[in-house]
Scaffold this active site. Structure first.
Site, short mmCIF file in Angstrom:
data_model
loop_
_atom_site.label_atom_id
_atom_site.label_comp_id
_atom_site.label_asym_id
_atom_site.label_seq_id
_atom_site.Cartn_x
_atom_site.Cartn_y
_atom_site.Cartn_z
NE ARG A 143 29.84 26.85 38.59
CZ ARG A 143 31.04 26.43 38.82
NH1 ARG A 143 32.06 26.47 38.34
NH2 ARG A 143 30.89 25.04 39.30
CB ALA A 148 26.32 26.37 31.18
CG HIS A 204 29.22 18.64 34.18
ND1 HIS A 204 27.90 18.29 34.63
CD2 HIS A 204 29.23 19.98 34.31
CE1 HIS A 204 27.31 19.29 35.31
NE2 HIS A 204 28.15 20.30 34.89
CB CYS A 234 23.67 24.97 26.80
SG CYS A 234 25.12 26.38 27.02
S1 SF4 Z 1 26.27 19.54 38.96
FE1 SF4 Z 1 27.90 19.97 40.69
S2 SF4 Z 1 29.01 21.77 40.06
FE2 SF4 Z 1 27.27 21.57 38.83
S3 SF4 Z 1 25.98 22.97 40.12
FE3 SF4 Z 1 25.62 21.00 40.86
S4 SF4 Z 1 26.99 20.67 42.49
FE4 SF4 Z 1 27.55 22.44 41.17
#
Ligand code: SF4
Ligand code: SF4
Lengths: 453, 535
Positions: free
Chosen positions: B92, B61, B190, B58
């Site tokens: 993680r 996360a 993100h 989600c």
């Molecule tokens: S998006 Fe980037 S930070 Fe997220 S799991 Fe994938 S490689 Fe890792």
């Protein structure tokens, strides 16, 4: 390591630091996996389901299958009804379980989704079942979630059809598949006809065969949970994880319930076997008496390995209660006992044990590992026992550490081997003694290193 | 022809779906056909269908777990019931080691552990008190507040609490409304984290930096990857102003605007910061891939080209030669074991691409790859961004507009040099995964359990690189599975030394004798001879 945890106790009312519990759904998911051909379903956003699956997978190192309602913002605002209906339809047609066990999440609980109504208006194929449990994580802990799901199994499934089956029901509590196997072995050795539910053995400790099976052989058959309403009695092992289910059976099907400790350690195992013996009218068999004798033999012979040692115990309430009792029976001093799960009865029960044994100890329910660590700084112990997260404290304080309970994420095999029963008690003694003796060896000067101990 | 056969196989898998699911899923799967001149398109970053067993997590996360979590000097308070915070505690493997006198909170987990009363009457009061307690006990310079699902619904104003606390305690307190239901996966989180870091942290410091100062973006130091990059880059002569966010600190991030170049490892999770810094401070970003020996070499050379300094270029070549000499014999040994094998990859938002390079170095061919939460640009390249239609879910994630910062904006390259260079190195550009995949390989977005099981059966890869939820599914089926999120608690896998560790781990997984023991000997040898009485 944990460098900023001060020794001075600081009163906190809002900030939990290094929790000793997690949320309800993970327990509900675990319980549901103990039904044969059941797919647990997480009703909420997909993150919860991902976390819970990951967590259980890390603990058991076996596949943990579960689906999710995959809420997005719209569902959060307008309710998750259509998500759930779509999910049920898709799960049956794609994954084909016999039964779906839905648990809620904080999100669907906060919205107030009415799951029974949604289930009623869903398309459920002939012969298939859908059950649900409310598992809001702002109450209780993962243990509460386990208990709620077990109760739901009874609520939805068990029926007293006036055809007594002469069996005893066993609710094993939130223990490992290896423990569930051991409880079954003990029941068989006692010659008792029984139904144990849930039963995650052969689901979360399934063998490697070269073929992935989404629904492994294990798990309690739905038919048996239905028939649990016709049993003579229910033994609930562990009041926190199992009593609600047992009482529900009593209420709904008039099956009398008896709540016992999780059979960890000698006393709790004795009580368990005697309870079974009382129900069946058959004596405890020689084989088991022999095992018990072996255990006492070990306890007598090796008492100096651990007698008088101070131990801190943390973890789930049922485990802590039984383990504290066992530690006392070994002549140890359980100095600190802490669970993250709330419950006054926990504190009372442990305090009673302290009083009976004349121990000046501390106990806390709804506690966290920050508190435990502070206690240990204030007055150190010789041994720490609990789940993996204790390793930070063990390192910070350089205390021997025995991993026991849930979760154990950094060691393997624990889920296969029991800690319940007499055999389990031997295993606990072995783990504790080894930890203490390894430390003695590590710290010994060359001239003091003993070959025989 | 070959493509048709593979397509038919895929269709057979997808046809079992109910109609609506079939219609949806077929847009997320393609067979890479290098003979078609026009680019192939794939659907990505859309909702997962309810009931599908997805690997996705989600928004929380993505925000707390991925981007903010690795910052070691911030106390991150998860505002919500206990679970969400608990699951991100130490899980993680974003390693962090404190320098001198700063604080490192990575082994702590902080939560408001909301209870029923808080859900009914609101949790703001408890949050305020929690922040107060965190300040009293830990005296951090920075506190982050991350909210989880129910918080958004009960209407707690975490921004107001952050503003109050910042004022009250004179430290940085930043709130992130990253409720799990926002967006369709970790990806939204993100973005939310990127926004917060740009708004409140990057650009607030004023440390002096040297000539070859860079930031490493999208490197989370899983298993110590970031440290391996740091080792190599420092050896060449770069100064690393900040790492975002592996082993990073708020302190270092505050000076990130001083660096000359942003080096982007994971595009998906951090491209927003790359872009916003370009607009605000004029810094270019360059897409690198430090996973794989050849790709590490290429990345180092590309960075050197950017600076265009003969000494730096010479130093780069010297370090490459030295490192290669160091690792080649070991790598060769493992390559012999791995060579000729096939792999399927399903990971996050960049690794499924990055690791194809390292596997290729080992002679392993990738036959299927997919991302858990990528966008189309991660598959097809940034050129598709203008044509991506925003849907309701992506609109719910705030996109912030930044303006050039008059004090700190500066361009490193002249216009002419920029124009020339951008055709030579991936400047402010990511070409995506598909272009680099073998002809006939399969690309699957948001691969789910059913498809995983079926594709593994059809393709029979030797190695399945995915996460913990899939790992034991593959193992039960006799296929070695390597976790590419946590590296199965190993690492580093990045850079030169990391490549050897990865090669060793893959070779170990392929050759561990246990695989051969799955079938008991009495299943293959006749044993029914005896006469002993049975009991
Ligand atoms: S998006 Fe980037 S930070 Fe997220 S799991 Fe994938 S490689 Fe890792
Ligand atoms: S939102 Fe609730 S159910 Fe989901 S992980 Fe967090 S605490 Fe658990």
């Amino acid at each position: 390591m944990l460098d900023y945890t001060p020794k001075e106790y600081i009163q906190r009312s809002a900030l939990t630091i290094n929790p000793a519990k997690t949320c309800q759904p993970v327990g509900a998911m675990y319980a549901a996996l103990g039904i044969h051909k059941c797919l647990p379903h997480s009703h909420g956003s997909q993150g919860c389901c991902a976390y819970h699956r990951k967590f259980l997978t890390r603990n058991f190192r076996d596949p943990v299958m579960a689906s999710t309602s995959s809420f997005t913002e719209g569902a959060a605002v307008f309710g998750g009804g259509s998500n759930l209906k779509t999910a049920i339809k898709n799960v049956f047609s794609i994954y084909n379980p016999d039964i779906i066990a839905i648990h809620t999440t904080c999100l669907s609980e906060t919205i107030g989704d009415d799951i029974p109504t949604y289930i009623m208006s869903s398309q459920i194929p002939e012969g298939k079942l859908v059950i649900h449990a409310n598992t809001p994580s702002y109450q209780g802990s993962h243990v509460t979630g386990f208990s709620n799901m077990v109760r739901s199994m009874v609520k939805y499934l068990s029926v007293n059809s006036k055809t007594p089956n002469g069996k005893v029901n066993v609710i094993p509590g939130f223990v490992n598949p290896g423990d569930m196997r051991e409880i079954k072995r003990l029941m068989k050795a006692m010659g008792a006809a029984f139904t144990m539910f849930p039963d995650t053995s052969n689901v979360l400790d399934a063998p490697m065969t070269g073929k992935f099976d989404m629904y492994p052989k294990g798990g309690t058959k739905v038919q048996d949970i239905i028939d649990a309403g016709n049993s003579l009695a229910t033994l609930a092992l562990g009041s926190f994880a199992s009593s609600d289910g047992a009482f529900e059976l009593d209420k709904k099907c008039k099956v009398p319930a008896r709540v016992l400790k999780t059979p960890i350690g000698i006393n709790a195992t004795d009580e368990f076997l005697m309870a079974v013996s009382k129900l069946t009218g058959m004596a405890v068999p020689e084989d088991l008496e022999e095992e018990r004798g072996q255990l006492v033999d070990i306890m007598v012979d090796c008492h100096y390995h651990y007698h008088g040692k101070k131990v801190a115990i943390f973890g789930d309430p049922d485990l802590c209660i039984a383990l504290t009792d066992f530690a006392i029976s070994l002549g140890m001093t359980p100095k600190y006992v802490l669970t993250g799960t709330p419950g006054e009865s926990f504190e009372n029960e442990i305090r009673d044990m302290f009083n009976a044994a004349g121990i000046d100890g501390k106990v806390k329910a709804l506690g966290d590992l920050f508190t435990l660590h502070q206690w240990m700084k204030e007055e150190p112990v010789d041994l720490l026992m609990g789940g993996t997260h204790g390793k930070y404290i063990a390192r910070a304080e350089d205390v021997p550490f025995v991993r026991i309970g849930f979760p154990i994420l950094d060691r393997s095999v624990h889920s296969y081997l029991p800690i319940v029963g007499y055999k389990g008690a031997m295993r606990i003694i072995e783990m504790m003694s080894n930890a203490l003796l390894d430390r003695q060896d590590r710290d010994a000067a060359d001239e003091d290193l003993e070959l025989i101990m | 022809m070959k493509h048709e056969i593979i397509k038919k196989k895929i269709d057979k898998v997808l046809e079992k779906y109910p109609a609506a699911v079939f219609k949806n899923r077929k847009e997320h799967v393609l067979v890479n056909d290098c003979s078609i001149p026009e680019p192939q398109t794939i659907t990505a970053n859309t909702r997962t269908i309810p009931g599908i067993i997805t690997n996705r997590g989600c928004c929380y996360a993505g925000c707390k777990g991925v981007v903010l979590g690795p910052l070691r000097d911030a106390v991150i308070i998860t505002h919500g019931p206990i679970g969400c915070g608990y699951y991100t505690w130490g899980t993680r493997r974003n390693k962090g080691k404190k320098k001198s006198d700063e604080k490192n909170f990575l082994n702590y987990c902080f939560s408001t552990d909301l209870q029923e009363g808080d859900i009914v009457f609101g949790g703001e009061k408890k949050l305020r008190q929690a922040v107060t307690e965190a300040v009293q006990i830990f005296q951090p310079k920075t506190i982050f507040i991350c909210s989880t699902c129910p918080v958004g619904l009960i209407g707690d104003d975490i921004n107001a609490v952050a503003a109050w606390a910042q004022n009250e305690y004179g430290i940085k307190v930043i709130s992130f409304s990253c409720e799990g239901y926002k967006g369709v996966s970790q990806s939204g989180g993100h973005h939310i984290a990127n926004n917060g870091l740009i708004r409140h942290i990057i650009g607030t410091g004023d440390a002096a930096v040297g000539k070859y100062a860079i930031n490493i973006l999208g490197e989370y130091n899983i298993g110590g990857d970031g440290w391996e990059l740091e080792r190599i880059l420092k050896k060449i002569g770069y100064e690393i102003v900040s790492m975002m966010t592996g082993n990073g600190t708020v302190e270092e991030l505050s000076n990130a605007h001083k660096a000359a170049l942003n080096v982007v490892q994971c595009h998906r999770s951090i491209n927003y910061i790359g872009e916003m810094m370009k607009t605000k401070y004029g810094q270019d970003w360059i897409k690198v891939n430090f996973i794989g020996v050849k790709s590490t070499i290429k990345s180092l050379r590309d960075i050197a080209r950017y600076f265009d300094d003969p000494d730096l270029t010479a130093r780069t070549e010297a370090v490459i030669a030295e490192e290669l000499e160091d690792i080649t014999p070991q790598l060769e040994h493992f390559r012999k074991i791995c060579s000729g094998k096939t792999a399927a990859l399903f990971v996050g938002g960049s690794r499924a691409h990055h690791y194809q390079h390292l596997l290729r170095d080992l002679g392993v061919e990738t036959i299927l790859a997919g991302y858990e939460f990528a966008h189309r640009d991660d598959y097809e390249g940034r050129e598709v961004i203008p044509s991506i239609k925003e849907d309701g879910d992506s609109k719910n994630i705030e996109s912030i507009e930044v303006q050039p910062d008059p004090e700190n904006f500066r361009l490193v390259l002249s216009r002419e040099r920029y124009e020339k260079l951008k055709d030579e190195i991936p400047l402010n550009y990511y070409g995506g995964m598909i272009k680099e995949m073998p002809d006939g390989s399969i690309v699957v977005d948001d691969l789910n359990h059913y498809e995983t099981e079926e594709f593994l059966k059809i393709l029979k890869p030797d190695i399945f690189c995915s996460g913990i939820k899939d790992k034991y599914i593959a193992h039960k089926a006799g296929i070695f599975s390597k976790q590419l999120h946590s590296y199965d608690y190993s690492g580093p896998y990045a850079g030169f030394k990391g490549a050897v560790v990865f090669a060793r781990d893959i070779a170990m997984g392929l050759t561990t004798p246990s695989w051969k023991l799955a079938v008991p000997p009495w299943k293959t040898q006749p044993v029914l001879e005896g006469r002993v009485a049975t009991c």
